[in-house]
Design an enzyme around this catalytic site. Structure first.
Site, PDB file in Angstrom:
ATOM      1  N   ASN A  51      -1.295 -15.071 -14.848  1.00 13.15           N
ATOM      2  CA  ASN A  51      -1.499 -15.086 -16.059  1.00 13.15           C
ATOM      3  C   ASN A  51       0.564 -14.915 -15.642  1.00 13.15           C
ATOM      4  O   ASN A  51       1.339 -14.142 -15.875  1.00 13.15           O
ATOM      5  CB  ASN A  51      -1.807 -14.258 -16.532  1.00 13.15           C
ATOM      6  N   TRP A  52       0.704 -16.568 -16.155  1.00  9.73           N
ATOM      7  CA  TRP A  52       2.011 -16.942 -16.166  1.00  9.73           C
ATOM      8  C   TRP A  52       2.995 -16.447 -17.426  1.00  9.73           C
ATOM      9  O   TRP A  52       4.134 -16.288 -17.792  1.00  9.73           O
ATOM     10  CB  TRP A  52       2.669 -18.265 -16.193  1.00  9.73           C
ATOM     11  N   LYS A  53       2.374 -15.478 -18.625  1.00  6.52           N
ATOM     12  CA  LYS A  53       2.841 -15.370 -19.676  1.00  6.52           C
ATOM     13  C   LYS A  53       3.654 -16.750 -20.389  1.00  6.52           C
ATOM     14  O   LYS A  53       3.541 -17.983 -19.867  1.00  6.52           O
ATOM     15  CB  LYS A  53       2.991 -14.244 -20.091  1.00  6.52           C
ATOM     16  N   HIS A 108      -5.897 -11.976 -25.088  1.00 13.26           N
ATOM     17  CA  HIS A 108      -4.992 -10.991 -24.427  1.00 13.26           C
ATOM     18  C   HIS A 108      -4.165  -9.420 -25.178  1.00 13.26           C
ATOM     19  O   HIS A 108      -4.245 -10.537 -26.295  1.00 13.26           O
ATOM     20  CB  HIS A 108      -3.790 -11.802 -23.867  1.00 13.26           C
ATOM     21  N   GLU A 133      -1.523  -8.897 -25.444  1.00  9.79           N
ATOM     22  CA  GLU A 133      -0.225  -9.336 -26.700  1.00  9.79           C
ATOM     23  C   GLU A 133      -0.916 -10.077 -28.202  1.00  9.79           C
ATOM     24  O   GLU A 133       0.334 -10.029 -28.410  1.00  9.79           O
ATOM     25  CB  GLU A 133       0.462 -10.175 -25.516  1.00  9.79           C
ATOM     26  N   GLU A 137      -7.973  -5.055 -19.042  1.00 14.39           N
ATOM     27  CA  GLU A 137      -6.573  -4.245 -19.060  1.00 14.39           C
ATOM     28  C   GLU A 137      -6.403  -3.353 -19.826  1.00 14.39           C
ATOM     29  O   GLU A 137      -6.148  -3.680 -20.898  1.00 14.39           O
ATOM     30  CB  GLU A 137      -5.757  -5.915 -19.277  1.00 14.39           C
ATOM     31  N   GLY A 186       2.304  -4.794 -16.939  1.00 15.10           N
ATOM     32  CA  GLY A 186       3.864  -4.371 -16.807  1.00 15.10           C
ATOM     33  C   GLY A 186       5.234  -3.194 -17.026  1.00 15.10           C
ATOM     34  O   GLY A 186       5.760  -3.383 -17.114  1.00 15.10           O
ATOM     35  N   SER A 240      -0.269  -4.530 -13.909  1.00 14.14           N
ATOM     36  CA  SER A 240       0.465  -4.118 -12.259  1.00 14.14           C
ATOM     37  C   SER A 240      -0.185  -4.090 -11.138  1.00 14.14           C
ATOM     38  O   SER A 240       0.138  -3.530 -10.308  1.00 14.14           O
ATOM     39  CB  SER A 240       1.480  -2.700 -12.603  1.00 14.14           C
ATOM     40  N   GLY A 296      -0.357 -10.528 -13.774  1.00 17.72           N
ATOM     41  CA  GLY A 296       0.401 -10.779 -14.657  1.00 17.72           C
ATOM     42  C   GLY A 296       1.940 -10.856 -14.135  1.00 17.72           C
ATOM     43  O   GLY A 296       2.074 -12.409 -12.927  1.00 17.72           O
ATOM     44  N   GLY A 297       3.127 -10.176 -13.811  1.00 18.65           N
ATOM     45  CA  GLY A 297       4.406 -10.290 -13.146  1.00 18.65           C
ATOM     46  C   GLY A 297       4.490 -10.602 -11.494  1.00 18.65           C
ATOM     47  O   GLY A 297       5.385 -11.848 -11.227  1.00 18.65           O
TER      48      GLY A 297
HETATM   49  P1  13P Z   1       1.002  -7.271 -15.135  1.00 20.29           P
HETATM   50  O1  13P Z   1       0.693  -7.725 -13.887  1.00 20.29           O
HETATM   51  O2  13P Z   1       2.735  -7.735 -15.183  1.00 20.29           O
HETATM   52  O3  13P Z   1       1.329  -5.626 -14.677  1.00 20.29           O
HETATM   53  O4  13P Z   1       0.400  -8.279 -16.290  1.00 20.29           O
HETATM   54  C1  13P Z   1      -0.869  -7.782 -16.474  1.00 20.29           C
HETATM   55  C2  13P Z   1      -1.133  -8.695 -17.481  1.00 20.29           C
HETATM   56  O5  13P Z   1      -0.941  -8.355 -18.796  1.00 20.29           O
HETATM   57  C3  13P Z   1      -2.200 -10.051 -17.443  1.00 20.29           C
HETATM   58  O6  13P Z   1      -2.863 -10.703 -18.188  1.00 20.29           O
END
Ligand code: 13P
Length: 241
Positions: free
Chosen positions: A9-11, A96, A98, A165, A171, A204, A225-226
């Site tokens: 997930n590149w956000k 998500h 967010e 999640e 993050g 993470s 994510g990251g």
């Molecule tokens: P991180 O892997 O950066 O913690 O993010 C997880 C995430 O929100 C994937 O959708």
């Protein structure tokens, strides 16, 4: 056995140019990837079409990060399911944390989006997870069950992915212990009508914890994510052992 799906997930990261640079590098690593797993890139809307053209089918699938429930209409700023399938998108992240936190997403709007996405043949990746305060108050199970029950009303249990999640692990570098993630995911599975649903862990995920996460009995993938932003790092995750 549920299908294994590893999704990045590149956000709100990567322009078209950056997305294409990623792809060029990432593809070279995929030669070693066993074909027992699906690899998905959930890119920003603006990068999806150019990625799709470059992929020409192939083994990497594309995902969007949100979708509206109407087919078309006066919904400024929104994107519909058929706009996504037309350009070769197969998956869509829905709900998500967010989006729930910053954009007013609720279990009801998650449900509307999921139903519409499924109708159009997209596979929704439905995100659920508790906050730190909810976990500390012993409410994890209650929160998760509410999100699952509210988000999955009248949903086709044969075409969906769920991502567990925990918000406090997103993050932060603080991963949920893999046994604990396995326990919660087992609980999510009990809520579903279909034992074959793919359930991912997210929060993470890194090269140094993916092997342990994927060794858990209830976990069928990861939403990353990251660590999905760097081609070599994400390739190591996708090539978990
Ligand atoms: P991180 O892997 O950066 O913690 O993010 C997880 C995430 O929100 C994937 O959708």
């Amino acid at each position: 056995m549920p299908k294994v799906v590893i999704a990045g997930n590149w956000k709100m990261h990567k322009t078209q140019r950056e997305a294409l640079e990623f792809l060029q590098d990432f593809k070279s690593h995929l030669e070693e990837t066993p074909d027992d797993r699906e690899v998905v890139l959930c890119a920003p809307f603006t990068a999806l079409a150019v990625l799709s053209k470059t992929l020409h089918g192939g083994r990497i699938r594309l995902g969007a990060q949100n979708v509206h429930w109407e087919k078309s209409g006066a919904y400024t700023g929104e994107i519909s399911s058929d706009m996504l399938t037309e350009i070769g998108v197969h998956y869509v992240v829905i709900g998500h944390s967010e989006r729930r936190q910053y954009f007013g997403e609720t279990d009801e709007t998650v449900n509307l989006r999921v139903i519409s996405a499924q109708k159009q043949g997209l596979t929704p990746i439905i995100c659920v997870g508790e906050s730190k305060a909810q976990r500390d108050a012993g409410e994890t199970e209650k929160v998760i069950i509410k999100q699952i029950q509210g988000g999955l009303v009248n949903v086709d249990p044969k075409n969906l992915v769920i991502a567990y999640e925990p918000i406090w692990a997103i993050g932060t570098g603080e991963t949920c212990e893999s046994e604990e993630a396995n326990r919660v995911i087992g609980l999510i599975r009990q809520q579903l009508d279909n034992p074959e649903v793919t359930i991912q862990y997210g929060g993470s995920v890194k090269p140094d914890n993916i092997d342990e996460i994927m060794a858990q009995s209830q976990i069928n993938g990861a939403l990353v994510g990251g660590a999905s932003l760097d081609p070599a790092v994400f390739a190591r995750i996708v090539n978990y052992r």
